[in-house]
Motif scaffolding. Structure first.
Motif, PDB file in Angstrom:
ATOM      1  N   GLY A  53       0.782  -1.228   0.000  1.00 47.17           N
ATOM      2  CA  GLY A  53       0.000   0.000   0.000  1.00 47.17           C
ATOM      3  C   GLY A  53       0.816   1.281   0.000  1.00 47.17           C
ATOM      4  N   ASP A  54       2.145   1.171  -0.016  1.00 49.13           N
ATOM      5  CA  ASP A  54       2.986   2.364   0.102  1.00 49.13           C
ATOM      6  C   ASP A  54       2.809   3.346  -1.057  1.00 49.13           C
ATOM      7  OD1 ASP A  54       3.945   1.448   2.462  1.00 49.13           O
ATOM      8  OD2 ASP A  54       5.937   0.898   1.718  1.00 49.13           O
ATOM      9  N   GLY A  55       2.652   2.842  -2.257  1.00 48.03           N
ATOM     10  CA  GLY A  55       2.473   3.729  -3.407  1.00 48.03           C
ATOM     11  C   GLY A  55       1.193   4.543  -3.302  1.00 48.03           C
ATOM     12  N   LEU A  56       0.121   3.891  -2.856  1.00 47.11           N
ATOM     13  CA  LEU A  56      -1.150   4.615  -2.689  1.00 47.11           C
ATOM     14  C   LEU A  56      -1.051   5.668  -1.585  1.00 47.11           C
ATOM     15  CD1 LEU A  56      -3.865   1.821  -3.014  1.00 47.11           C
ATOM     16  CD2 LEU A  56      -3.532   3.784  -4.498  1.00 47.11           C
ATOM     17  N   ILE A  57      -0.326   5.339  -0.528  1.00 50.82           N
ATOM     18  CA  ILE A  57      -0.184   6.296   0.567  1.00 50.82           C
ATOM     19  C   ILE A  57       0.596   7.521   0.098  1.00 50.82           C
ATOM     20  CG2 ILE A  57       0.835   6.667   2.848  1.00 50.82           C
ATOM     21  CD1 ILE A  57       0.221   3.681   3.412  1.00 50.82           C
ATOM     22  N   ARG A  58       1.676   7.291  -0.646  1.00 53.83           N
ATOM     23  CA  ARG A  58       2.462   8.418  -1.161  1.00 53.83           C
ATOM     24  C   ARG A  58       1.653   9.254  -2.153  1.00 53.83           C
ATOM     25  NH1 ARG A  58       6.867   4.406  -1.582  1.00 53.83           N
ATOM     26  NH2 ARG A  58       8.130   4.698   0.283  1.00 53.83           N
ATOM     27  N   ALA A  59       0.947   8.585  -3.052  1.00 56.70           N
ATOM     28  CA  ALA A  59       0.131   9.317  -4.026  1.00 56.70           C
ATOM     29  C   ALA A  59      -0.966  10.113  -3.320  1.00 56.70           C
ATOM     30  CB  ALA A  59      -0.481   8.344  -5.032  1.00 56.70           C
ATOM     31  N   GLY A  60      -1.584   9.515  -2.312  1.00 56.51           N
ATOM     32  CA  GLY A  60      -2.612  10.222  -1.551  1.00 56.51           C
ATOM     33  C   GLY A  60      -2.064  11.440  -0.837  1.00 56.51           C
ATOM     34  N   ALA A  61      -0.842  11.333  -0.319  1.00 52.26           N
ATOM     35  CA  ALA A  61      -0.228  12.477   0.357  1.00 52.26           C
ATOM     36  C   ALA A  61       0.040  13.612  -0.625  1.00 52.26           C
ATOM     37  CB  ALA A  61       1.067  12.043   1.036  1.00 52.26           C
ATOM     38  N   VAL A  62       0.494  13.274  -1.828  1.00 53.97           N
ATOM     39  CA  VAL A  62       0.760  14.305  -2.842  1.00 53.97           C
ATOM     40  C   VAL A  62      -0.545  14.986  -3.258  1.00 53.97           C
ATOM     41  CG1 VAL A  62       1.523  14.658  -5.230  1.00 53.97           C
ATOM     42  CG2 VAL A  62       2.880  13.248  -3.673  1.00 53.97           C
ATOM     43  N   VAL A 120      -7.507   8.231  -0.953  1.00 52.82           N
ATOM     44  CA  VAL A 120      -6.489   7.398  -1.613  1.00 52.82           C
ATOM     45  C   VAL A 120      -5.478   6.893  -0.586  1.00 52.82           C
ATOM     46  CG1 VAL A 120      -4.581   7.447  -3.275  1.00 52.82           C
ATOM     47  CG2 VAL A 120      -6.774   8.457  -3.866  1.00 52.82           C
ATOM     48  N   ALA A 121      -5.034   7.765   0.301  1.00 54.99           N
ATOM     49  CA  ALA A 121      -4.096   7.345   1.346  1.00 54.99           C
ATOM     50  C   ALA A 121      -4.751   6.323   2.276  1.00 54.99           C
ATOM     51  CB  ALA A 121      -3.612   8.555   2.137  1.00 54.99           C
ATOM     52  N   GLY A 122      -6.021   6.519   2.595  1.00 54.91           N
ATOM     53  CA  GLY A 122      -6.736   5.548   3.433  1.00 54.91           C
ATOM     54  C   GLY A 122      -6.842   4.191   2.763  1.00 54.91           C
ATOM     55  N   ALA A 123      -7.059   4.194   1.445  1.00 55.14           N
ATOM     56  CA  ALA A 123      -7.095   2.931   0.712  1.00 55.14           C
ATOM     57  C   ALA A 123      -5.737   2.251   0.749  1.00 55.14           C
ATOM     58  CB  ALA A 123      -7.523   3.178  -0.735  1.00 55.14           C
ATOM     59  N   GLY A 124      -4.665   3.028   0.694  1.00 54.96           N
ATOM     60  CA  GLY A 124      -3.327   2.461   0.797  1.00 54.96           C
ATOM     61  C   GLY A 124      -3.069   1.848   2.156  1.00 54.96           C
ATOM     62  N   VAL A 125      -3.556   2.508   3.198  1.00 47.82           N
ATOM     63  CA  VAL A 125      -3.399   1.961   4.550  1.00 47.82           C
ATOM     64  C   VAL A 125      -4.177   0.652   4.673  1.00 47.82           C
ATOM     65  CG1 VAL A 125      -3.980   2.359   6.980  1.00 47.82           C
ATOM     66  CG2 VAL A 125      -2.913   4.171   5.642  1.00 47.82           C
ATOM     67  N   LEU A 126      -5.398   0.629   4.170  1.00 44.37           N
ATOM     68  CA  LEU A 126      -6.185  -0.604   4.238  1.00 44.37           C
ATOM     69  C   LEU A 126      -5.538  -1.730   3.434  1.00 44.37           C
ATOM     70  CD1 LEU A 126      -9.815   0.804   3.988  1.00 44.37           C
ATOM     71  CD2 LEU A 126      -8.632  -0.075   5.995  1.00 44.37           C
ATOM     72  N   ARG A 127      -4.964  -1.390   2.286  1.00 43.11           N
ATOM     73  CA  ARG A 127      -4.279  -2.412   1.475  1.00 43.11           C
ATOM     74  C   ARG A 127      -3.047  -2.946   2.210  1.00 43.11           C
ATOM     75  NH1 ARG A 127      -1.974  -1.767  -4.660  1.00 43.11           N
ATOM     76  NH2 ARG A 127      -1.379  -3.937  -4.888  1.00 43.11           N
ATOM     77  N   SER A 128      -2.336  -2.065   2.876  1.00 47.19           N
ATOM     78  CA  SER A 128      -1.165  -2.476   3.642  1.00 47.19           C
ATOM     79  C   SER A 128      -1.562  -3.366   4.816  1.00 47.19           C
ATOM     80  CB  SER A 128      -0.422  -1.235   4.140  1.00 47.19           C
ATOM     81  OG  SER A 128       0.691  -1.586   4.903  1.00 47.19           O
ATOM     82  N   ILE A 129      -2.656  -3.021   5.470  1.00 44.97           N
ATOM     83  CA  ILE A 129      -3.152  -3.836   6.579  1.00 44.97           C
ATOM     84  C   ILE A 129      -3.550  -5.218   6.076  1.00 44.97           C
ATOM     85  CG2 ILE A 129      -5.071  -4.091   8.205  1.00 44.97           C
ATOM     86  CD1 ILE A 129      -4.958  -1.036   8.565  1.00 44.97           C
ATOM     87  N   ALA A 130      -4.253  -5.265   4.959  1.00 46.41           N
ATOM     88  CA  ALA A 130      -4.682  -6.553   4.409  1.00 46.41           C
ATOM     89  C   ALA A 130      -3.486  -7.419   4.031  1.00 46.41           C
ATOM     90  CB  ALA A 130      -5.578  -6.326   3.190  1.00 46.41           C
ATOM     91  N   ALA A 131      -2.447  -6.812   3.454  1.00 43.94           N
ATOM     92  CA  ALA A 131      -1.262  -7.578   3.091  1.00 43.94           C
ATOM     93  C   ALA A 131      -0.548  -8.097   4.333  1.00 43.94           C
ATOM     94  CB  ALA A 131      -0.327  -6.716   2.262  1.00 43.94           C
ATOM     95  N   GLY A 132      -0.493  -7.291   5.368  1.00 49.45           N
ATOM     96  CA  GLY A 132       0.122  -7.728   6.617  1.00 49.45           C
ATOM     97  C   GLY A 132      -0.634  -8.875   7.257  1.00 49.45           C
ATOM     98  N   ARG A 133      -1.953  -8.804   7.192  1.00 51.35           N
ATOM     99  CA  ARG A 133      -2.763  -9.897   7.754  1.00 51.35           C
ATOM    100  C   ARG A 133      -2.583 -11.178   6.955  1.00 51.35           C
ATOM    101  NH1 ARG A 133      -8.604  -8.138   9.656  1.00 51.35           N
ATOM    102  NH2 ARG A 133      -8.404 -10.209  10.521  1.00 51.35           N
ATOM    103  N   ARG A 134      -2.527 -11.046   5.615  1.00 52.34           N
ATOM    104  CA  ARG A 134      -2.289 -12.240   4.791  1.00 52.34           C
ATOM    105  C   ARG A 134      -0.930 -12.850   5.101  1.00 52.34           C
ATOM    106  NH1 ARG A 134      -4.780  -9.208   0.739  1.00 52.34           N
ATOM    107  NH2 ARG A 134      -2.761  -8.491  -0.015  1.00 52.34           N
ATOM    108  N   GLN A 135       0.073 -12.002   5.271  1.00 54.57           N
ATOM    109  CA  GLN A 135       1.414 -12.489   5.574  1.00 54.57           C
ATOM    110  C   GLN A 135       1.460 -13.163   6.941  1.00 54.57           C
ATOM    111  OE1 GLN A 135       4.362  -9.429   5.751  1.00 54.57           O
ATOM    112  NE2 GLN A 135       6.060 -10.857   5.575  1.00 54.57           N
ATOM    113  N   ALA A 136       0.793 -12.579   7.927  1.00 53.86           N
ATOM    114  CA  ALA A 136       0.757 -13.171   9.264  1.00 53.86           C
ATOM    115  C   ALA A 136      -0.011 -14.490   9.263  1.00 53.86           C
ATOM    116  CB  ALA A 136       0.115 -12.199  10.237  1.00 53.86           C
ATOM    117  N   ARG A 137      -1.084 -14.547   8.489  1.00 56.01           N
ATOM    118  CA  ARG A 137      -1.862 -15.780   8.407  1.00 56.01           C
ATOM    119  C   ARG A 137      -1.038 -16.881   7.744  1.00 56.01           C
ATOM    120  NH1 ARG A 137      -6.420 -14.380   5.322  1.00 56.01           N
ATOM    121  NH2 ARG A 137      -7.001 -13.063   7.050  1.00 56.01           N
ATOM    122  N   GLY A 138      -0.262 -16.523   6.731  1.00 54.89           N
ATOM    123  CA  GLY A 138       0.577 -17.505   6.043  1.00 54.89           C
ATOM    124  C   GLY A 138       1.729 -17.971   6.915  1.00 54.89           C
ATOM    125  N   ALA A 139       2.266 -17.102   7.753  1.00 58.96           N
ATOM    126  CA  ALA A 139       3.384 -17.473   8.620  1.00 58.96           C
ATOM    127  C   ALA A 139       2.934 -18.350   9.780  1.00 58.96           C
ATOM    128  CB  ALA A 139       4.059 -16.213   9.158  1.00 58.96           C
TER     129      ALA A 139
END
Length: 83
Positions: free
Chosen positions: A13-22, A62-81
């Motif tokens: 989600g980092d790209g969305l967060i940066r784009a949202g900040a701009v 847009v930044a909020g969507a990036g944060v949610l995408r980052s959270i979802a990826a972190g949860r998927r990674q934690a679930r897989g680990a």
């Protein structure tokens, strides 16, 4: 268990967060430019400038969507680990 993610790697989600900040920053500048004539007693800007002020909200979403995408990826990674 060692962390394998490098410090400079980008999360999903980092790209969305940066784009949202701009976009938010551009909207903030547009808001300041639009409101300035009201305080200075000058002729107000055209209506489309008030529309550009809405970029603040768009950037926030847009930044909020990036944060949610980052959270979802972190949860998927934690679930897989954990398996």
């Amino acid at each position: 268990m060692r962390e394998t993610t490098q410090a400079n790697s980008a999360a999903p989600g980092d790209g969305l967060i940066r784009a949202g900040a701009v976009v938010f920053f551009l909207g903030a500048v547009a808001t300041l430019v639009t409101v300035a004539p009201l305080f200075l007693g000058a002729k107000p800007f055209p209506t489309y400038m008030f529309g550009l002020s809405m970029l603040m909200g768009v950037g926030f979403l847009v930044a909020g969507a990036g944060v949610l995408r980052s959270i979802a990826a972190g949860r998927r990674q934690a679930r897989g680990a954990s398996r």
